[in-house]
Structures are given as structure tokens and as C-alpha cells.
Design a protein around this motif. Structure first.
Motif, short mmCIF file in Angstrom:
data_model
loop_
_atom_site.label_atom_id
_atom_site.label_comp_id
_atom_site.label_asym_id
_atom_site.label_seq_id
_atom_site.Cartn_x
_atom_site.Cartn_y
_atom_site.Cartn_z
N ARG A 1 0.49 -1.12 0.33
CA ARG A 1 -0.25 0.10 -0.08
C ARG A 1 0.74 1.07 0.13
NH1 ARG A 1 -3.40 -2.68 3.56
NH2 ARG A 1 -2.20 -1.79 5.13
N GLU A 2 1.95 0.90 1.08
CA GLU A 2 2.77 2.19 0.87
C GLU A 2 3.64 2.70 -0.47
OE1 GLU A 2 5.29 1.98 4.19
OE2 GLU A 2 4.37 2.25 5.50
N LYS A 3 3.72 0.88 -0.92
CA LYS A 3 4.49 2.00 -2.46
C LYS A 3 3.22 2.44 -3.30
CE LYS A 3 7.22 -1.29 -5.91
NZ LYS A 3 7.30 -2.45 -5.99
N ALA A 4 2.47 1.68 -3.45
CA ALA A 4 1.40 2.09 -4.42
C ALA A 4 1.01 3.79 -4.22
CB ALA A 4 -0.06 1.62 -4.26
N ASP A 5 0.85 3.51 -2.96
CA ASP A 5 0.89 4.92 -2.22
C ASP A 5 1.74 6.16 -2.82
OD1 ASP A 5 -1.92 4.74 -1.45
OD2 ASP A 5 -1.16 4.79 0.65
N LYS A 6 3.01 5.98 -2.93
CA LYS A 6 4.61 6.42 -2.77
C LYS A 6 4.69 6.80 -4.28
CE LYS A 6 9.48 6.61 -2.88
NZ LYS A 6 10.44 5.97 -2.05
N GLU A 7 3.88 5.77 -5.56
CA GLU A 7 3.35 5.57 -6.87
C GLU A 7 2.61 7.06 -7.18
OE1 GLU A 7 3.35 1.55 -7.96
OE2 GLU A 7 6.04 1.43 -7.69
N LYS A 8 2.20 7.09 -6.44
CA LYS A 8 0.57 7.50 -6.84
C LYS A 8 1.56 9.07 -6.80
CE LYS A 8 -3.42 4.69 -6.08
NZ LYS A 8 -4.48 4.14 -5.33
N GLU A 9 1.57 9.46 -5.72
CA GLU A 9 2.31 10.80 -5.62
C GLU A 9 3.11 11.56 -6.03
OE1 GLU A 9 2.45 14.22 -3.66
OE2 GLU A 9 0.98 12.43 -3.21
N GLU A 10 4.23 10.59 -6.96
CA GLU A 10 5.32 10.55 -7.63
C GLU A 10 4.77 10.49 -8.64
OE1 GLU A 10 7.58 6.84 -7.75
OE2 GLU A 10 8.44 7.73 -5.76
N GLU A 11 3.54 10.62 -9.66
CA GLU A 11 3.05 10.20 -10.80
C GLU A 11 1.85 11.60 -10.98
OE1 GLU A 11 2.00 9.69 -14.47
OE2 GLU A 11 3.29 8.84 -13.57
N LYS A 12 1.27 11.96 -9.61
CA LYS A 12 1.46 13.47 -9.68
C LYS A 12 1.77 14.23 -9.50
CE LYS A 12 -1.64 15.87 -6.31
NZ LYS A 12 -2.57 15.79 -4.34
#
Length: 221
Positions: free
Chosen positions: A177-188
């Protein structure tokens, strides 16, 4: 656990002995089953973090050391290895009388149990992953020190293993979950930076159009 004995149901208590090796800080726990039946349960419900100790080629107790997360068999301090070896030797009827014996130890995951084996008996998946420690003689000071810390408990092996596995799954899900959240934040962040660059380019072009009257002359007269 209930076992039918004749016409009555007999309650079988699983007893495990726990010892503290205090030569290191923090102290570490060594544990072993009361007899071959507890050994069988420990073999079945052991943890991937468990290191198994036994007198080589001689009947003895099965002693375990539970490593902390991230530790490997190479991280075991020499003093703890010696304590485990002395504990195994002291709890072997024949091994306790012998000098210059080998103590074998390996990770729990390397233990192999086949249907034809007797209760408490194990083999190995990979012999090359079995290590040996030479013990020249019994060291009474070490054995007495360990015995002073001895405690008896009646754990539920299966419940403890299932709890451990459940926590591991939850930890893995948390990491994902933390990895997915980090990837979403980086994409944003990348989108915002891209939009900002596009806006800056647009503003630059608008300014060029505003101040360009189509006359290349510098003469305002």
C-alpha cells in the motif's frame, strides 16, 4: 488437545522449556520440547526464523533459537551458539556422557519430514546447509546458568505460527500500500510539473505575440 484413552478423554498438555542466554545483550531465548511429541509439534509449526540444534548422530533434545527479523544464521553470536550446544548436549542421555561431539544446526525450513519417519525424527532438504559445532566437553557453569533461567510453558504451536503468518501478510500488504501510494504521489508530481512546464511555454508564446507588431523596423517615427 484431547486424546481418546480407552473410554476416557485424556488432556494432553504440550510443555516447552524456555531458557535465557544472558551472555549477550539483549538476552536471547532458547527453547525445547518436553519430549519427542513436543518435538514433532515444533517441527510442524516452527517459524522460518527458527534455528534448530541437535547432537549429531545421537538422540537428544531439539533446541531452537528464534532469530529476530532480518537476522540470518550467520548473525548468531559465538556465545549463543556455545550455549545452545551445551544445552543440547546436556539434554542428550548418551551425548551428555561423551566428549568431542558434533552439534548440528540449521534453519527450520531445511528440516525434512517424511511419512515413514518416527515421531520426532527429521532429515534435511539440503545437507550443505547443515552446520556443525564441535563440543569438547560439558561445561557445567554454562549448563547451570541456563538451567537457572528455565521456565515451563504450554504454548499453542499452531496458533502462534498462524498469528506470525497473519502479521507477516499484514506487513506485506502495508508495504505494498505504501509503495502504491508513493507511486501515485510521484505520478501526481510529474503531472503537475508537466502542466507547469506547458503553462510556462504558453505564457512565453503569448508574450512574444503581444510585443511583436509585425514591423521589423526599430524606427517609431
Amino acid at each position: 488437545m484431547l486424546v481418546r484413552h480407552g473410554e476416557r478423554l485424556k488432556v494432553v498438555i504440550k510443555m516447552v522449556f524456555y531458557f535465557e542466554s544472558t551472555l549477550v545483550s539483549p538476552a536471547v531465548t532458547l527453547f525445547m520440547g518436553f519430549d519427542k511429541h513436543e518435538n514433532e509439534e515444533l517441527i510442524r509449526w516452527g517459524w522460518p526464523e527458527d534455528v534448530w540444534f541437535h547432537v549429531d548422530k545421537v538422540s537428544s533434545a531439539h533446541v531452537y533459537l528464534r532469530l529476530r527479523p532480518g537476522q540470518t544464521i550467520d548473525d548468531i553470536p559465538a556465545a549463543v551458539l556455545e550455549d545452545a550446544a551445551q544445552l543440547v548436549k546436556a539434554n542428550s542421555i548418551n551425548g551428555n556422557k561423551m566428549n568431542d561431539i558434533d552439534i548440528v544446526y540449521t534453519m527450520w525450513a531445511n528440516l525434512k519430514k517424511t511419512p515413514g519417519m518416527e515421531v520426532g525424527q527429521v532429515g534435511f532438504h539440503k545437507e550443505k546447509e547443515v552446520r556443525k559445532l564441535k563440543v569438547s566437553k560439558r561445561v557445567n557453569d554454562a549448563v547451570n546458568r541456563l538451567n537457572k533461567t528455565k521456565k515451563e510453558e504450554n504454548p499453542d504451536f499452531r496458533a502462534e505460527r498462524e498469528k506470525r503468518d497473519r502479521m507477516e501478510r499484514e506487513d506485506k500488504k502495508k508495504v505494498l500500500r505504501e509503495k502504491a501510494d508513493k507511486e501515485k504521489e510521484e505520478e501526481k508530481k510529474k503531472r503537475e510539473e508537466s502542466e507547469l512546464r506547458s503553462y510556462s511555454t504558453l505564457m512565453s508564446n503569448d508574450n512574444m505575440s503581444k510585443y511583436d507588431d509585425g514591423n521589423d523596423s526599430d524606427d517609431f517615427m
